[in-house]
Design a protein around this motif. Structure first.
Motif, PDB file in Angstrom:
ATOM      1  N   THR A  93       1.071  -0.931   0.541  1.00  0.00           N
ATOM      2  CA  THR A  93      -0.132   0.328   0.012  1.00  0.00           C
ATOM      3  C   THR A  93       0.826   1.017  -0.116  1.00  0.00           C
ATOM      4  O   THR A  93       0.350   2.140  -0.637  1.00  0.00           O
ATOM      5  N   ARG A  94       1.990   1.103   0.545  1.00  0.00           N
ATOM      6  CA  ARG A  94       2.392   2.601   0.903  1.00  0.00           C
ATOM      7  C   ARG A  94       3.275   3.224  -0.677  1.00  0.00           C
ATOM      8  O   ARG A  94       3.605   4.216  -0.510  1.00  0.00           O
ATOM      9  N   PHE A  95       3.927   2.174  -1.329  1.00  0.00           N
ATOM     10  CA  PHE A  95       3.820   2.567  -2.602  1.00  0.00           C
ATOM     11  C   PHE A  95       3.366   2.619  -3.702  1.00  0.00           C
ATOM     12  O   PHE A  95       3.583   3.276  -4.555  1.00  0.00           O
ATOM     13  N   ILE A  96       2.226   2.708  -3.693  1.00  0.00           N
ATOM     14  CA  ILE A  96       1.139   2.986  -4.147  1.00  0.00           C
ATOM     15  C   ILE A  96       1.097   4.479  -4.327  1.00  0.00           C
ATOM     16  O   ILE A  96       1.028   5.596  -5.573  1.00  0.00           O
ATOM     17  N   ALA A  97       0.770   4.863  -2.752  1.00  0.00           N
ATOM     18  CA  ALA A  97       1.188   6.533  -2.838  1.00  0.00           C
ATOM     19  C   ALA A  97       2.845   6.910  -2.887  1.00  0.00           C
ATOM     20  O   ALA A  97       2.791   7.830  -2.532  1.00  0.00           O
ATOM     21  N   THR A  98       2.978   6.658  -4.109  1.00  0.00           N
ATOM     22  CA  THR A  98       4.044   7.065  -4.373  1.00  0.00           C
ATOM     23  C   THR A  98       4.355   7.701  -6.248  1.00  0.00           C
ATOM     24  O   THR A  98       3.329   7.692  -7.372  1.00  0.00           O
ATOM     25  N   LYS A  99       5.336   8.945  -6.383  1.00  0.00           N
ATOM     26  CA  LYS A  99       4.859   9.043  -7.685  1.00  0.00           C
ATOM     27  C   LYS A  99       5.016   8.205  -8.549  1.00  0.00           C
ATOM     28  O   LYS A  99       4.580   8.414 -10.139  1.00  0.00           O
ATOM     29  N   GLU A 100       5.883   6.789  -8.507  1.00  0.00           N
ATOM     30  CA  GLU A 100       6.407   6.213  -9.964  1.00  0.00           C
ATOM     31  C   GLU A 100       5.660   5.347 -10.508  1.00  0.00           C
ATOM     32  O   GLU A 100       5.303   3.971 -11.532  1.00  0.00           O
ATOM     33  N   CYS A 101       4.536   5.289  -9.165  1.00  0.00           N
ATOM     34  CA  CYS A 101       3.282   4.278  -9.057  1.00  0.00           C
ATOM     35  C   CYS A 101       2.238   5.309 -10.375  1.00  0.00           C
ATOM     36  O   CYS A 101       1.310   5.736  -9.620  1.00  0.00           O
ATOM     37  N   ILE A 102       2.479   5.282 -11.369  1.00  0.00           N
ATOM     38  CA  ILE A 102       1.548   6.545 -12.281  1.00  0.00           C
ATOM     39  C   ILE A 102       0.961   5.649 -12.785  1.00  0.00           C
ATOM     40  O   ILE A 102       0.143   6.358 -13.718  1.00  0.00           O
ATOM     41  N   HIS A 103       0.399   4.249 -12.785  1.00  0.00           N
ATOM     42  CA  HIS A 103      -0.892   3.847 -13.115  1.00  0.00           C
ATOM     43  C   HIS A 103      -2.363   3.800 -12.233  1.00  0.00           C
ATOM     44  O   HIS A 103      -3.244   3.677 -12.057  1.00  0.00           O
ATOM     45  N   ALA A 104      -1.792   4.502 -11.033  1.00  0.00           N
ATOM     46  CA  ALA A 104      -2.669   4.682  -9.993  1.00  0.00           C
ATOM     47  C   ALA A 104      -3.743   5.542  -9.810  1.00  0.00           C
ATOM     48  O   ALA A 104      -2.681   6.657  -9.891  1.00  0.00           O
ATOM     49  N   SER A 105      -3.942   5.868 -10.141  1.00  0.00           N
ATOM     50  CA  SER A 105      -5.643   6.858 -10.383  1.00  0.00           C
ATOM     51  C   SER A 105      -5.328   7.926  -8.859  1.00  0.00           C
ATOM     52  O   SER A 105      -4.880   7.533  -8.004  1.00  0.00           O
ATOM     53  N   ASP A 106      -5.189   9.447  -9.130  1.00  0.00           N
ATOM     54  CA  ASP A 106      -5.114  10.313  -8.395  1.00  0.00           C
ATOM     55  C   ASP A 106      -6.499  10.113  -7.615  1.00  0.00           C
ATOM     56  O   ASP A 106      -5.908  10.479  -6.112  1.00  0.00           O
ATOM     57  N   ALA A 107      -7.640   9.758  -7.797  1.00  0.00           N
ATOM     58  CA  ALA A 107      -8.713   9.710  -6.605  1.00  0.00           C
ATOM     59  C   ALA A 107      -7.841   8.371  -5.406  1.00  0.00           C
ATOM     60  O   ALA A 107      -8.238   8.877  -4.524  1.00  0.00           O
ATOM     61  N   TYR A 108      -7.363   7.291  -6.003  1.00  0.00           N
ATOM     62  CA  TYR A 108      -7.071   6.365  -5.704  1.00  0.00           C
ATOM     63  C   TYR A 108      -6.102   6.667  -4.159  1.00  0.00           C
ATOM     64  O   TYR A 108      -5.822   6.403  -2.862  1.00  0.00           O
ATOM     65  N   LYS A 138       0.403  10.261   4.263  1.00  0.00           N
ATOM     66  CA  LYS A 138       0.196  11.586   4.117  1.00  0.00           C
ATOM     67  C   LYS A 138       1.062  12.489   3.187  1.00  0.00           C
ATOM     68  O   LYS A 138       0.065  13.596   3.003  1.00  0.00           O
ATOM     69  N   ASP A 139       1.557  11.727   2.204  1.00  0.00           N
ATOM     70  CA  ASP A 139       1.902  12.544   1.123  1.00  0.00           C
ATOM     71  C   ASP A 139       2.418  11.163   0.032  1.00  0.00           C
ATOM     72  O   ASP A 139       2.109  10.189  -0.246  1.00  0.00           O
ATOM     73  N   ASN A 140       3.064  12.176  -1.257  1.00  0.00           N
ATOM     74  CA  ASN A 140       2.534  10.515  -2.123  1.00  0.00           C
ATOM     75  C   ASN A 140       4.598  11.830  -3.352  1.00  0.00           C
ATOM     76  O   ASN A 140       4.337  11.896  -3.969  1.00  0.00           O
ATOM     77  N   PRO A 141       5.255  10.789  -2.442  1.00  0.00           N
ATOM     78  CA  PRO A 141       7.160  11.343  -2.423  1.00  0.00           C
ATOM     79  C   PRO A 141       7.137  10.911  -3.444  1.00  0.00           C
ATOM     80  O   PRO A 141       6.506   9.637  -4.422  1.00  0.00           O
ATOM     81  N   THR A 142       8.575  10.489  -4.203  1.00  0.00           N
ATOM     82  CA  THR A 142       9.256   9.648  -4.500  1.00  0.00           C
ATOM     83  C   THR A 142       9.983   8.673  -4.827  1.00  0.00           C
ATOM     84  O   THR A 142       9.626   8.175  -2.918  1.00  0.00           O
ATOM     85  N   VAL A 143      10.133   7.639  -4.885  1.00  0.00           N
ATOM     86  CA  VAL A 143      10.022   5.721  -4.227  1.00  0.00           C
ATOM     87  C   VAL A 143      11.741   6.965  -3.163  1.00  0.00           C
ATOM     88  O   VAL A 143      11.825   6.437  -2.261  1.00  0.00           O
ATOM     89  N   GLU A 144      12.901   7.079  -4.208  1.00  0.00           N
ATOM     90  CA  GLU A 144      13.853   7.520  -3.561  1.00  0.00           C
ATOM     91  C   GLU A 144      13.186   7.986  -2.374  1.00  0.00           C
ATOM     92  O   GLU A 144      14.080   8.095  -1.287  1.00  0.00           O
TER      93      GLU A 144
END
Length: 321
Positions: A199-214, A294-300
């Motif tokens: 779940t934590r990796f979904i809210a990252t910038k490189e998870c490009i297939h996840a919608s903004d709503a998700y 609480k945020d959507n950082p890059t994976v790095e």
């Protein structure tokens, strides 16, 4: 500070952090980013439409990083053949493969003698012992806090991980409810030698297939913002609360059978939310760790932050200094 465990040595990675399979989301961009940041990224094979599609994703990852990565086979939830996909991964020289759900015996038979490191996701002590008997190199143990498909026993990560650690000799990787350096270090305290995060990796910038709503739902939900569906089918799975999961639970409460639930729990309705952001007509998997996102950082940025948090905790554990 070094992070040397049997898991880092087994997989050839810097940090014992593994990205979960993440149906319909774990493709080249996310996989490569996790591996490049020092963890183990994975491609989700069973969400792809064909062997050629898997081959394309593997080649993309190789173009983006020279670090180790894996391919995940969620064999229990799709009910379709997968040996041809394993063949593609072998042809492309993938050195790490993981399996979730279903009976993994054919998976191990196919990989026997191929030199592939194998990981098995389990949700019970007996499953971990069986995986070890089959020849698994490590087990990933998911507690009931996790997102997606879970075990039937409702045992939390805090209890399940040490139970498995005491029951097998191969490395144990903790999963379920982990999303920061504190959870990572807690897993080590329980005897695990690495962690898996989904779940934590979904809210990252490189998870490009996840919608903004998700992603927005993951970042704004509390730890009580998930629910378990499909329990009446014997396949409990944790998802975000929403209009669609409410309908599923209402049908289950009325005794609906699989045929009545099929259209509600399908991959298509999952994709409506996770890809298209349709909150009213779809659902998204998520673990209780949403209360910490609480945020959507890059994976790095995420892994770097986790390393800093974990190192501060490790330093604080030097009680005799």
């Amino acid at each position: 500070m070094e992070w040397k465990t049997r898991v880092t040595e087994l997989l050839g990675i810097q940090y014992p952090i593994i990205q979960g399979g993440l149906a319909y989301l774990a493709y080249a961009d996310l996989c490569a980013a996790v591996s490049e940041a020092g963890g183990l990224g994975q491609i989700t094979a069973m969400s792809l439409s064909s062997p050629d599609a898997l081959r394309t994703e593997i080649k993309k990852v190789k173009e983006m990083t020279d670090k180790p990565f894996g391919v995940n086979f969620a064999i229990g939830q799709h009910g379709r053949p997968y040996s041809h996909l394993v063949d593609v991964a072998l042809e492309e020289g993938v050195k790490v493969m993981s399996v979730t759900g279903g009976n993994p015996t054919p998976f191990f038979d196919q990989l026997k003698g191929k030199g592939v490191k194998t990981l098995v996701l389990v949700a019970a002590k007996r499953q971990a012992q069986k995986a070890e008997e089959l020849g698994a190199d490590a087990v990933m143990v998911v507690g009931q806090e996790g997102g997606g498909h879970l075990g039937r026993d409702d045992v939390g990560t805090m209890v399940l991980v040490p139970r498995v650690v005491d029951s097998v000799s191969i490395p144990v990787i903790a999963s379920g409810g982990i999303g920061d350096g504190r959870g990572w270090m807690a897993a080590h305290a329980l005897g695990a030698e690495g962690i898996e995060m989904g779940t934590r990796f979904i809210a990252t910038k490189e998870c490009i297939h996840a919608s903004d709503a998700y992603k927005d739902a993951l970042m704004t939900s509390s730890e009580t913002g998930t629910t378990v569906i499909k329990r009446t089918l014997g396949a409990p799975a944790r998802a975000l609360k929403g209009p669609w999961t409410e309908q599923i639970l209402a049908l289950e409460a009325k005794g609906a059978k699989y045929e009545q639930l099929k259209s509600y729990i399908s991959g298509e309705t999952n994709r409506k939310f996770v890809h298209d952001g349709d909150v009213e007509s779809g659902y998204g998997w998520a673990g209780q760790v949403v209360g910490l996102i609480k945020d959507n950082p890059t994976v790095e940025e995420l892994i770097g932050r986790m390393v800093n948090e974990a190192e501060q905790i490790r330093n604080g554990w030097n009680f005799n200094e």
